[in-house]
Design a protein around this motif. Structure first.
Motif, PDB file in Angstrom:
ATOM      1  N   GLY A  89      55.611  -5.608   7.214  1.00 16.98           N
ATOM      2  CA  GLY A  89      55.528  -5.070   5.860  1.00 16.98           C
ATOM      3  C   GLY A  89      55.961  -3.618   5.832  1.00 16.98           C
ATOM      4  O   GLY A  89      56.145  -2.984   6.873  1.00 16.98           O
ATOM      5  N   THR A  90      56.134  -3.100   4.635  1.00 14.78           N
ATOM      6  CA  THR A  90      56.446  -1.680   4.495  1.00 14.78           C
ATOM      7  C   THR A  90      55.168  -0.863   4.716  1.00 14.78           C
ATOM      8  O   THR A  90      54.068  -1.416   4.756  1.00 14.78           O
ATOM      9  CB  THR A  90      57.054  -1.377   3.117  1.00 14.78           C
ATOM     10  OG1 THR A  90      56.153  -1.848   2.098  1.00 14.78           O
ATOM     11  CG2 THR A  90      58.413  -2.058   2.972  1.00 14.78           C
TER      12      THR A  90
ATOM     13  N   ARG B 249      52.833   6.637  -4.906  1.00 19.34           N
ATOM     14  CA  ARG B 249      54.257   6.773  -5.206  1.00 19.34           C
ATOM     15  C   ARG B 249      54.869   5.388  -5.428  1.00 19.34           C
ATOM     16  O   ARG B 249      54.554   4.441  -4.703  1.00 19.34           O
ATOM     17  CB  ARG B 249      54.970   7.494  -4.067  1.00 19.34           C
ATOM     18  CG  ARG B 249      54.541   8.943  -3.937  1.00 19.34           C
ATOM     19  CD  ARG B 249      55.157   9.601  -2.718  1.00 19.34           C
ATOM     20  NE  ARG B 249      54.565  10.910  -2.490  1.00 19.34           N
ATOM     21  CZ  ARG B 249      54.703  11.608  -1.360  1.00 19.34           C
ATOM     22  NH1 ARG B 249      55.435  11.111  -0.353  1.00 19.34           N
ATOM     23  NH2 ARG B 249      54.119  12.778  -1.233  1.00 19.34           N
ATOM     24  N   PRO B 250      55.743   5.246  -6.415  1.00 21.02           N
ATOM     25  CA  PRO B 250      56.294   3.921  -6.747  1.00 21.02           C
ATOM     26  C   PRO B 250      56.941   3.214  -5.562  1.00 21.02           C
ATOM     27  O   PRO B 250      56.835   1.988  -5.426  1.00 21.02           O
ATOM     28  CB  PRO B 250      57.325   4.231  -7.839  1.00 21.02           C
ATOM     29  CG  PRO B 250      56.879   5.528  -8.431  1.00 21.02           C
ATOM     30  CD  PRO B 250      56.231   6.292  -7.319  1.00 21.02           C
ATOM     31  N   GLU B 251      57.577   3.972  -4.691  1.00 18.75           N
ATOM     32  CA  GLU B 251      58.275   3.347  -3.562  1.00 18.75           C
ATOM     33  C   GLU B 251      57.318   2.791  -2.508  1.00 18.75           C
ATOM     34  O   GLU B 251      57.738   2.050  -1.619  1.00 18.75           O
ATOM     35  CB  GLU B 251      59.245   4.341  -2.908  1.00 18.75           C
ATOM     36  CG  GLU B 251      58.601   5.533  -2.222  1.00 18.75           C
ATOM     37  CD  GLU B 251      58.392   6.729  -3.151  1.00 18.75           C
ATOM     38  OE1 GLU B 251      58.260   7.857  -2.623  1.00 18.75           O
ATOM     39  OE2 GLU B 251      58.359   6.520  -4.376  1.00 18.75           O
TER      40      GLU B 251
ATOM     41  N   TRP C  91      56.074   7.783  11.223  1.00 21.68           N
ATOM     42  CA  TRP C  91      56.085   8.635  10.031  1.00 21.68           C
ATOM     43  C   TRP C  91      57.526   9.003   9.648  1.00 21.68           C
ATOM     44  O   TRP C  91      57.920   8.891   8.490  1.00 21.68           O
ATOM     45  CB  TRP C  91      55.286   9.914  10.282  1.00 21.68           C
ATOM     46  CG  TRP C  91      53.807   9.760  10.133  1.00 21.68           C
ATOM     47  CD1 TRP C  91      53.135   8.806   9.421  1.00 21.68           C
ATOM     48  CD2 TRP C  91      52.806  10.608  10.702  1.00 21.68           C
ATOM     49  NE1 TRP C  91      51.780   9.004   9.518  1.00 21.68           N
ATOM     50  CE2 TRP C  91      51.545  10.099  10.283  1.00 21.68           C
ATOM     51  CE3 TRP C  91      52.840  11.742  11.503  1.00 21.68           C
ATOM     52  CZ2 TRP C  91      50.341  10.691  10.659  1.00 21.68           C
ATOM     53  CZ3 TRP C  91      51.646  12.342  11.880  1.00 21.68           C
ATOM     54  CH2 TRP C  91      50.418  11.819  11.460  1.00 21.68           C
ATOM     55  N   GLU C  92      58.295   9.432  10.637  1.00 20.69           N
ATOM     56  CA  GLU C  92      59.670   9.855  10.371  1.00 20.69           C
ATOM     57  C   GLU C  92      60.500   8.703   9.805  1.00 20.69           C
ATOM     58  O   GLU C  92      61.226   8.872   8.812  1.00 20.69           O
ATOM     59  CB  GLU C  92      60.319  10.378  11.658  1.00 20.69           C
ATOM     60  CG  GLU C  92      59.717  11.676  12.174  1.00 20.69           C
ATOM     61  CD  GLU C  92      60.213  12.039  13.560  1.00 20.69           C
ATOM     62  OE1 GLU C  92      60.929  11.197  14.169  1.00 20.69           O
ATOM     63  OE2 GLU C  92      59.884  13.141  14.046  1.00 20.69           O
TER      64      GLU C  92
ATOM     65  N   ALA D 149      61.752   8.534   5.847  1.00 24.22           N
ATOM     66  CA  ALA D 149      63.192   8.586   5.590  1.00 24.22           C
ATOM     67  C   ALA D 149      63.633   7.471   4.652  1.00 24.22           C
ATOM     68  O   ALA D 149      64.552   7.647   3.845  1.00 24.22           O
ATOM     69  CB  ALA D 149      63.966   8.510   6.910  1.00 24.22           C
ATOM     70  N   ASP D 150      62.986   6.310   4.752  1.00 25.78           N
ATOM     71  CA  ASP D 150      63.346   5.166   3.911  1.00 25.78           C
ATOM     72  C   ASP D 150      62.094   4.324   3.692  1.00 25.78           C
ATOM     73  O   ASP D 150      61.588   3.698   4.625  1.00 25.78           O
ATOM     74  CB  ASP D 150      64.437   4.329   4.588  1.00 25.78           C
ATOM     75  CG  ASP D 150      64.956   3.203   3.700  1.00 25.78           C
ATOM     76  OD1 ASP D 150      64.360   2.952   2.629  1.00 25.78           O
ATOM     77  OD2 ASP D 150      65.959   2.565   4.071  1.00 25.78           O
ATOM     78  N   ALA D 151      61.602   4.309   2.462  1.00 25.42           N
ATOM     79  CA  ALA D 151      60.374   3.571   2.154  1.00 25.42           C
ATOM     80  C   ALA D 151      60.528   2.071   2.336  1.00 25.42           C
ATOM     81  O   ALA D 151      59.534   1.353   2.415  1.00 25.42           O
ATOM     82  CB  ALA D 151      59.928   3.874   0.725  1.00 25.42           C
TER      83      ALA D 151
END
Length: 205
Positions: A9-10, A56-58, A124-125, A129-131
């Motif tokens: 998952g994200t 945050r939406p992302e 974290w990085e 950088a990209d959600a």
């Protein structure tokens, strides 16, 4: 309890350390005895801050929380785990946890993974950088994977077995219900017994 084998998952990158259980869910929200209904209280005080990462939406629909060291310290409230699960998190990744929080997490089906600080920093990085970057937490092979990162982790074997089987502690014990019944049937009648219900005014033999 839902089985945990491999989850992808994200993520929500929470760049905060020493997060105690009162920050995870403030005490004023801990009045109910239910295990559900606590999602809105998760990080309630921080969510009053504009732009807090969780809102945050992302980050909508993220199911892996990547936190700093000493996550879940402080009180032993199980609500902290319930709120994280209610919000949709299946796993938390951090370099170190409060012992009671981690124990509560594992018995409630939330996998609390310990990774070195360098691996957490890399996660974290990548996720900042990209959600859309996905994190895979593989309990079967005991490994976290993300965009070229592959980091092994340890977990207590008993907790791992229960999570893989989707068994809470009660369900795990009930696997031996027949053995327990046979043992009880062979005990001396004079020994104490535990009964499911008692009729008022009647003393158990």
């Amino acid at each position: 309890m839902e089985k945990f084998t491999v989850h992808t998952g994200t993520a929500v990158p929470l760049r905060r350390t020493d997060v105690d259980t009162d920050q995870i869910i403030p005490a004023r929200f801990c009045a109910s005895t239910r295990r559900t209904g606590h999602a809105d209280a998760l990080f309630a005080d921080w969510r009053a801050e504009p732009g807090f990462v969780l809102d945050r939406p992302e980050r909508e629909g993220a199911s892996v929380l990547v936190a700093g060291r000493d996550f879940g310290t402080g009180s032993s409230r199980e609500y902290a785990v319930w709120a994280l699960k209610d919000h949709g998190f299946r796993a938390v990744i951090a370099p170190r946890y409060g012992d009671i929080f981690r124990g509560n997490a594992l018995v409630n089906g939330l996998l609390a993974v310990v990774l070195p600080a360098r691996a957490v920093e890399r996660l974290w990085e990548l996720t900042e950088a990209d959600a859309r970057t996905e994190v895979t937490v593989d309990l079967e092979s005991r490994e976290v994977r993300c965009a070229g990162l592959a980091e092994p982790f340890d977990v207590e074997e008993d907790a791992r077995r229960r999570l893989l089987g989707g068994l809470d502690q009660i369900a795990d014990t009930l696997r031996f219900e027949a053995d327990i019944a046979r043992y009880e049937a062979g005990r001396r009648p004079a020994l104490p017994v535990t009964r499911g219900s008692v009729t008022p005014g009647v003393v158990a033999p």
